[in-house]
Design an enzyme around this catalytic site. Structure first.
Site, PDB file in Angstrom:
ATOM      1  N   ASP A   7       0.774  -1.202  -0.257  1.00 26.66           N
ATOM      2  CA  ASP A   7       0.139   0.016   0.217  1.00 26.66           C
ATOM      3  C   ASP A   7       0.735   1.282   0.060  1.00 26.66           C
ATOM      4  OD1 ASP A   7      -1.873   1.663   0.310  1.00 26.66           O
ATOM      5  OD2 ASP A   7      -2.305   1.537   2.341  1.00 26.66           O
ATOM      6  N   GLY A   9       1.359   4.865  -0.193  1.00 28.99           N
ATOM      7  CA  GLY A   9       0.602   6.311   0.026  1.00 28.99           C
ATOM      8  C   GLY A   9       1.509   7.470  -0.121  1.00 28.99           C
ATOM      9  N   ASN A  10       1.201   8.805   0.315  1.00 28.44           N
ATOM     10  CA  ASN A  10       1.746   9.776  -0.129  1.00 28.44           C
ATOM     11  C   ASN A  10       3.170  10.098   0.641  1.00 28.44           C
ATOM     12  OD1 ASN A  10       0.014  11.364  -1.619  1.00 28.44           O
ATOM     13  ND2 ASN A  10      -1.305  11.339   0.215  1.00 28.44           N
ATOM     14  N   VAL A  13       5.113   3.690   2.877  1.00 31.71           N
ATOM     15  CA  VAL A  13       4.755   2.463   2.220  1.00 31.71           C
ATOM     16  C   VAL A  13       4.355   1.358   3.089  1.00 31.71           C
ATOM     17  CG1 VAL A  13       5.669   0.802   0.420  1.00 31.71           C
ATOM     18  CG2 VAL A  13       6.030   3.145  -0.138  1.00 31.71           C
ATOM     19  N   ASP A  95      -7.454   3.449  -0.975  1.00 33.35           N
ATOM     20  CA  ASP A  95      -7.480   2.884   0.240  1.00 33.35           C
ATOM     21  C   ASP A  95      -8.943   2.932   0.992  1.00 33.35           C
ATOM     22  OD1 ASP A  95      -7.842   5.639   0.122  1.00 33.35           O
ATOM     23  OD2 ASP A  95      -6.559   6.199   1.880  1.00 33.35           O
TER      24      ASP A  95
END
Length: 247
Positions: A7, A9-10, A13, A95
């Protein structure tokens, strides 16, 4: 068969390894490289991977991973058992979609309200038949504290306080805590009450970095018996998606 779940993300990880439904490993990283992936492959011998990412660019380590095991990119097309009625599916965060996928997989045949506490607080509802229509997005706990500091000349930047339980503040710091934390408490209870007005048996699933704090806010509420803590709900949703995609 073991799966690597990723996953992206901004800022972080999140990595996890599942063997069927059993979580063998999970951690989060600011930097991921090929050596880390190779170490996980050696330790857990995963057979394939599923990736959810908010970013468009593909880092080098993903290219290397794809050369060694089959890689599936998570999307609405493989969201297991979800009938997606969101009017702008291209803007729906993966998400959020993975979270309701996880809720459907973990609690089949029942409706769930997923509350994800992070930079933003998201509320996403899925009914017992797997129909998803959307939800709500509001500023997260620390986002509210930072906004008060950034957009005012005299309010300090303070941190959340799990021990703060009074209804009002008697100085500036406690007044901010009262406004932010009680504000979220009343927001949570208001949303839950609204959704449960149509389904009293609705699961209330808390996930995300602030899930334990939200549970503390709600522990004395009438909703406490219906609350379930699932800190790895998004990762479990991704794992469910790849399992059912391969069936």
């Amino acid at each position: 068969m073991a799966n690597l779940v990723i996953d992206i993300g901004n800022t972080l990880v999140k990595l996890a390894v599942f063997e069927h439904d059993t979580l063998l490993f999970t951690d989060y990283y600011t930097v991921v490289n090929t050596n880390l992936i190779n170490d996980l492959k050696a330790a857990y011998a995963f057979d394939e991977a599923i990736i959810s990412s908010v970013k468009k660019e593909q880092p080098e380590w993903l290219t290397v991973l794809a050369a060694t095991v089959p890689v599936t990119w998570f999307s609405a097309a493989i969201a297991a058992g979800i009938n997606n009625h969101y009017l702008t599916p291209h803007t729906l965060g993966l998400d959020r979609l993975a979270a309701v996928t996880g809720a459907k997989y973990l609690y089949p045949g029942t409706g769930s309200l997923v509350i994800d506490g992070g930079t933003a607080i998201t509320y996403d509802w899925i009914d017992a038949e797997g129909n998803y229509f959307g939800g709500s997005i509001s500023p997260g706990l620390n986002t509210r504290y930072k906004a008060l500091n950034y957009y005012t000349a005299g309010l300090p930047l303070i941190e959340s306080d799990e021990l703060f339980n009074t209804g009002f503040g008697n100085d500036t710091t406690s007044a901010i805590k009262s406004g932010v934390q009680n504000g979220i408490k009343y927001e949570l209870t208001g949303f839950i009450e609204s959704y449960r007005s149509n389904n009293e048996q609705l699961n209330i699933i808390l996930t995300g970095g602030d899930s334990i704090f939200f549970d503390t806010l709600l522990k004395n509420s009438i909703f406490a018996p219906y609350i379930k803590i699932e800190p790895y709900l998004v990762l479990k949703g991704l794992n469910a998606a790849i399992q059912q995609h391969n069936d």
